[in-house]
Design an enzyme around this catalytic site. Structure first.
Site, PDB file in Angstrom:
ATOM      1  N   HIS A   1       0.821  -1.210   0.000  1.00  0.00           N
ATOM      2  CA  HIS A   1       0.000   0.000   0.000  1.00  0.00           C
ATOM      3  C   HIS A   1       0.854   1.259   0.000  1.00  0.00           C
ATOM      4  CE1 HIS A   1      -3.795  -2.268   1.507  1.00  0.00           C
ATOM      5  NE2 HIS A   1      -3.803  -2.118   0.203  1.00  0.00           N
TER       6      HIS A   1
ATOM      7  N   GLU B   1      -0.382 -22.650 -15.241  1.00  0.00           N
ATOM      8  CA  GLU B   1       0.692 -22.187 -14.368  1.00  0.00           C
ATOM      9  C   GLU B   1       1.835 -23.185 -14.228  1.00  0.00           C
ATOM     10  OE1 GLU B   1      -1.066 -19.770 -10.837  1.00  0.00           O
ATOM     11  OE2 GLU B   1      -2.463 -21.418 -11.211  1.00  0.00           O
TER      12      GLU B   1
ATOM     13  N   CYS C   1      -1.818 -13.157 -17.287  1.00  0.00           N
ATOM     14  CA  CYS C   1      -1.689 -12.283 -16.122  1.00  0.00           C
ATOM     15  C   CYS C   1      -0.351 -12.554 -15.454  1.00  0.00           C
ATOM     16  CB  CYS C   1      -2.848 -12.495 -15.135  1.00  0.00           C
ATOM     17  SG  CYS C   1      -2.955 -14.146 -14.436  1.00  0.00           S
TER      18      CYS C   1
END
Length: 591
Positions: free
Chosen positions: A213, A455, A526
């Site tokens: 953050h 993956e 992604c």
């Protein structure tokens, strides 16, 4: 005087170039009284009295109440200055302080262990921090910084007159002239949001990462930043000239005039690019030869939605749901999950939102499942394997997703798939849940598309068969790289081996895209590679349909797409995949 540039490698956190004078920040210790017990003179079974326990609990209550009030004020200031998305960071801090699980853990240390209020807060925070630090997922690992920020806030309130965790420029007694490079062990979100870009040219910390953050706030403020800069913290002296390259993740200490001039030119070029990005807001992501590519955002909670929308995201390509399952002693209820998925679905309307089912196990521990300790958890009971082993947990999440599907355009995605049998088992459970919802008369979306993440090498090499079972693919490059190259990017001894440019990794990505194209199903990508401007032309040439990334990278990726072509010279991709190593691939892409 001759200059010798000292280049210090770190991790790219917030893009841009910053040039200024070093300000090395101190982090004063706060005495938590770790050794102080409430009543050490009595036996352990009754070592504290009700009076002392009540007094410590009252101190906690008072500190929490004040901390919540402070956070509400900070949230209002942040929203006015930066926007609702950035302000939501402090909503998350407030929610943690209000979380019964977090408060109960603190209170239990006082009631049962005889700890003082400060020690109870510190020990509880340490437990949460250790949990997050052990996680490989960068987004979840970065939440440790939030816990440290919350704990520091409480400790400052409990220890009257204690200083803030860092002595920031706006708090020192003498003025700072010119642009400053802040160098510290860590900057919390509370510290970062107070910075003024007029005075602060860059940030270098030891702790932190691109998904923290504090990093999000640095990006919003437009302050270049890097992490992992322990050497800079040790070597820099007050007012040394420092260059922060937030794109490359490096710092240059005491640069030569020639180096400084080079980076000043780069700064001006970046300003030109930012003006270009601003002019392209709202423009479609279409290549020069007319190929439309969907650009999605990755999110980890409903609070991340606004950033995707503000940056022009066309939906969500990866909604990580682990945040709902962690930091608690019991699994989330169906309604708790439904509310979170519904909020995101409603925010995006007709735009697709891809919800990844629980990807836990391995590094993401769930205490309430009492999972056995594994010698190699990354190759053990994780992701889809965990869900199939705990069908009740899986069914509850599926019910919530299907119910939320009536509020928007949700898609469901299974992580870490390796075999057709795993997909079929999951589909059987989904069909059972649909029957249960229909029987119970509960409103739900019966045709939520089902996809899988590619993956592992096994999934990529078996993609033709898997494509027959699902409605879309999403290639998760972060895990695919780790499993293909057998290296842990979080391990400093092997991190240099982690690269998306390895021909083996690109060959597996190519095979997966081609399998999806043959089956006629959409395929997206992604992970960090999705926003790599060198690789975007490669993905376009192979036949990718969508790219999903952190919200802040969407504008740059859109610009890269708009200046690229899908069509490449004949043999371009074949030659690329035949190159011997990652270095050769990078050179090839720069030609």
């Amino acid at each position: 005087m001759s200059h010798v540039d000292v280049t210090i490698e770190g991790i790219a956190v917030s893009p841009g170039i910053g040039i200024g004078q070093a300000c090395v920040l101190s982090t004063p210790d706060i005495d938590t009284g770790q050794g102080r017990m409430l009543s050490a003179s009595v036996p352990a079974a009754g070592r504290h009295t009700a009076r002392n326990v009540d007094a410590e609990l009252a101190r906690i209550e008072e500190a929490v109440t004040q901390a919540i009030a402070d956070l509400q004020a900070l949230r209002a200031q942040t929203e006015a200055r930066l926007g609702a998305n950035e302000a939501a960071i402090f909503d998350a801090h407030r929610m943690m302080l209000e979380d019964p699980e977090f408060r109960s853990a603190i209170d239990a240390r006082i009631r049962e262990e005889g700890a003082g209020a400060e020690a109870a807060v510190q020990n509880t925070a340490d437990q949460y921090i250790a949990l997050f630090d052990a996680i490989d997922d960068e987004y979840l690992k970065a939440r440790a910084g939030d816990v440290r920020d919350i704990a520091s806030r409480l400790l400052r309130l409990l220890t009257s007159g204690a200083q803030d965790t860092a002595v920031l420029p706006n708090q020192v007694t003498h003025p700072l002239f010119g642009q400053t490079i802040l160098i510290a062990e860590e900057l919390s979100p509370s510290d970062t949001v107070s910075l003024d870009p007029v005075n602060v040219a860059g940030i270098a910390t030891v702790r932190g990462g691109a998904t923290s953050h504090a990093a999000i706030l640095a990006k919003s403020l437009g302050i270049p930043a890097i992490a992992g800069a322990a050497d800079l913290l040790q070597q820099a002296r007050f007012e040394d000239t420092v260059i922060i390259d937030g794109d490359a993740g490096i710092a240059i200490l005491r640069p030569s005039p020639e180096t400084t001039a080079l980076y000043e030119n780069r700064q001006e070029e970046q300003r030109r690019i930012l003006r270009e990005l601003e002019s392209q807001k709202g423009q479609p992501s279409v290549t020069l030869d007319g190929c439309a590519i969907e650009l999605f955002g990755n999110i980890g909670s409903p609070s991340d939605v606004q950033a995707v929308l503000e940056n022009g995201g066309e939906g969500v390509g990866l909604f990580r749901t682990e945040f709902l399952f962690m930091e608690r002693s019991r699994p989330p209820t169906e309604d708790e999950q439904y509310d979170a998925y519904r909020q995101v679905a409603e925010a995006f309307g007709e735009k697709p939102v891809t919800v990844r089912t629980l990807d836990a196990g391995g590094d993401k521990e769930l205490p309430y499942l009492d999972l056995p300790t594994e010698d190699n958890p990354f190759l053990g009971l994780r992701a889809i394997r965990l869900c199939l082993a705990h069908p009740n947990l899986f069914e509850t999440q599926i019910r919530a997703i299907l119910r939320a599907g009536v509020h928007g355009n949700l898609r469901m995605m299974l992580p870490m798939i390796n075999t057709v049998d795993e997909v079929r088992q999951a589909k059987a459970i989904i069909d059972k849940v649909k029957g249960d919802l229909k029987r119970d008369g509960v409103s739900f979306c019966a045709d939520v598309p089902l996809g899988i993440m590619i993956e592992t090498p096994a999934a990529a090499l078996h993609a033709d068969a898997l494509a027959e079972e699902v409605e879309f693919f999403s290639i998760g490059t972060n895990d695919l790289i780790q499993y293909t190259l057998a290296c842990d990017r979080g391990n400093p001894d092997t991190a240099s081996l982690y690269t998306p440019y390895h021909p083996a990794v690109l060959s597996l990505i190519s095979a997966s895209i081609q399998s999806a194209n043959r089956a006629g199903i959409p395929v997206g990508l992604c992970g960090e590679a999705a926003s790599d401007e060198k690789l975007i032309p490669v993905f376009l040439a192979i036949g990718i349909d969508s790219l999903s990334m952190a919200a802040g990278f969407i504008p740059r990726t859109r610009a890269a797409i708009r200046r690229s072509r899908c069509e490449q010279p004949e043999g371009y991709i074949e030659a690329l995949l035949q190159l011997p190593d990652a270095a050769a691939v990078e050179m090839y892409l720069e030609m």
